[in-house]
Design an enzyme around this catalytic site. Structure first.
Site, PDB file in Angstrom:
ATOM      1  N   LYS A  71     -71.318  37.828  20.560  1.00  0.00           N
ATOM      2  CA  LYS A  71     -70.958  36.413  20.580  1.00  0.00           C
ATOM      3  C   LYS A  71     -72.251  35.616  20.694  1.00  0.00           C
ATOM      4  CE  LYS A  71     -68.325  32.932  23.058  1.00  0.00           C
ATOM      5  NZ  LYS A  71     -67.306  32.690  24.091  1.00  0.00           N
ATOM      6  N   ARG A 118     -64.777  23.264  22.606  1.00  0.00           N
ATOM      7  CA  ARG A 118     -65.035  22.786  23.965  1.00  0.00           C
ATOM      8  C   ARG A 118     -64.407  21.409  24.155  1.00  0.00           C
ATOM      9  NH1 ARG A 118     -71.335  24.962  24.262  1.00  0.00           N
ATOM     10  NH2 ARG A 118     -70.773  27.159  23.985  1.00  0.00           N
ATOM     11  N   LYS A 155     -68.715  36.910  16.535  1.00  0.00           N
ATOM     12  CA  LYS A 155     -68.352  35.503  16.592  1.00  0.00           C
ATOM     13  C   LYS A 155     -69.592  34.646  16.636  1.00  0.00           C
ATOM     14  CE  LYS A 155     -66.182  32.395  19.857  1.00  0.00           C
ATOM     15  NZ  LYS A 155     -65.467  32.295  21.108  1.00  0.00           N
ATOM     16  N   TYR A 206     -58.036  29.589  12.780  1.00  0.00           N
ATOM     17  CA  TYR A 206     -57.079  28.492  12.985  1.00  0.00           C
ATOM     18  C   TYR A 206     -56.284  28.235  11.701  1.00  0.00           C
ATOM     19  CZ  TYR A 206     -59.988  28.011  17.068  1.00  0.00           C
ATOM     20  OH  TYR A 206     -60.663  28.300  18.225  1.00  0.00           O
TER      21      TYR A 206
END
Ligand code: PBG
Length: 330
Positions: free
Chosen positions: A202, A212, A255, A320
């Site tokens: 990550k 965030r 990621k 998403y």
């Protein structure tokens, strides 16, 4: 005599039928995991930093996950927005069995038993400092994110998710040694069937900004560069993957995804475990805004971005766009 090429690769591209026969990579709904945001409020709230993405109430979360599962998506990944008064410096709320995540897991598993429920293990939504671990301040006021103390809290968090019925826990914190510690804690408590999807590589990326914003989880001070990886490094991802595999991870994650295709390929080659890749909020936002401006064809660019992630070596894609992509490929 005009010379001509003996070998003509274009023959394999001549018709849709031939192209479909020689195609090396394809997308299926079973490749996708849908990340879902939710909160305590009974109303659904559009997320300003991620157009088209909603922070759901618990009831809507269950309905949305059911819709995704009906499209063939096998799994969801849960991200709670924790109310400000519950955030503390030691993130105690992260292991509350009556907290938002355990209640969501129980509701999801009761409504959709065959859905795979994955939970995020990290302290940032619960931590008043907005870091993935526990923050300590030294005499000079410099902050340090403590490793071993954080791992203990992460183990308690993973256990509370397991008790609620999570199928997979996904540590996204990047503390050292947390996969082995979580595995041992789960096994000691009898949760030998709960899997660990480790965020192996990550990166400290600028692409998490919209996320965030969605959870109000930005660090209050400093950045995450002492635990998330330096975007300049590739060999280090291999090192992390070897460690996570040895520590007992069941699946590895890279990621972000789109700017890190080389890392996906490297991790794919260095491990026999399934590899997941996370198309993160900033990648979503870039695609969405270009499409909203009429600059790019949304269906074409999204499917191309997902195909590239698969081609690089990902078995699992967190995106998403999961629901929309199912509609586009079917
Ligand atoms: C934090 C976490 C982050 C994301 C998933 N888990 C943000 C961060 O590390 O600050 C980002 C996901 C996204 O941007 O879509 N544990």
């Amino acid at each position: 005599m005009m010379s001509h090429p003996l070998i003509r690769p274009r023959r394999n591209r001549r018709t849709p039928a031939i192209r479909s026969m020689v195609r090396e990579t394809s997308l299926s709904p079973t490749d996708f995991v849908l990340p879902l945001f939710f909160h305590e409020d009974p109303v659904d709230t559009p997320i300003a930093s991620m157009p088209g993405v909603t922070r759901w109430s618990l009831d809507s979360l269950v309905r949305e996950a059911g819709e995704a599962h009906a499209l063939g998506i096998p799994a969801v990944l849960l991200f709670p927005k924790i109310a400000e008064p519950l955030k503390t410096s030691c993130a105690e709320e992260s292991s509350n069995d009556e907290g938002l995540v355990p209640r969501a897991v129980r509701a999801l598993k009761a409504a959709h038993p065959s859905l795979c429920v994955i939970t995020d293990v990290a302290l940032d939504p619960y931590n008043s400092d907005g870091h993935d671990g526990i923050v300590q301040r030294d005499g000079a006021g410099e902050i340090e994110v403590l490793n071993d103390e954080t791992v203990e809290v992460l183990c308690r968090q993973a256990l509370s998710h397991a008790r609620a019925g999570a199928d997979v826990v996904a540590p996204s914190d990047m503390m050292d040694g947390r996969v082995a510690a979580i595995r041992e804690a789960l096994d000691d408590a009898g949760f030998t069937n709960v899997s660990i999807l480790s965020y192996t590589a990550k990166y400290a990326s600028a692409l998490y900004g919209p996320f965030r914003g969605a959870l109000d989880s930005a660090p209050k001070e400093g950045d995450k560069k002492t635990y998330q990886m330096d975007p300049a490094n590739a060999r280090e991802a291999v090192r992390e993957s070897l460690l996570d595999e040895a520590e007992g991870a069941d699946m590895l994650m890279v990621k972000p995804a789109g700017l890190y295709l080389d890392i996906i390929a490297r991790v794919r080659e260095s491990s026999v475990l399934p590899v997941a890749a996370y198309q993160v909020s900033g990648e979503y936002l870039m695609l969405k805004s270009a499409a909203a401006g009429g600059w790019l064809d949304e269906r074409a660019i999204v499917l191309e971005s997902l195909l590239a992630i698969k081609r690089a070596g990902a078995d699992i894609i967190l995106t998403y766009y999961a629901k929309q992509a199912c509609g586009w490929i079917c």
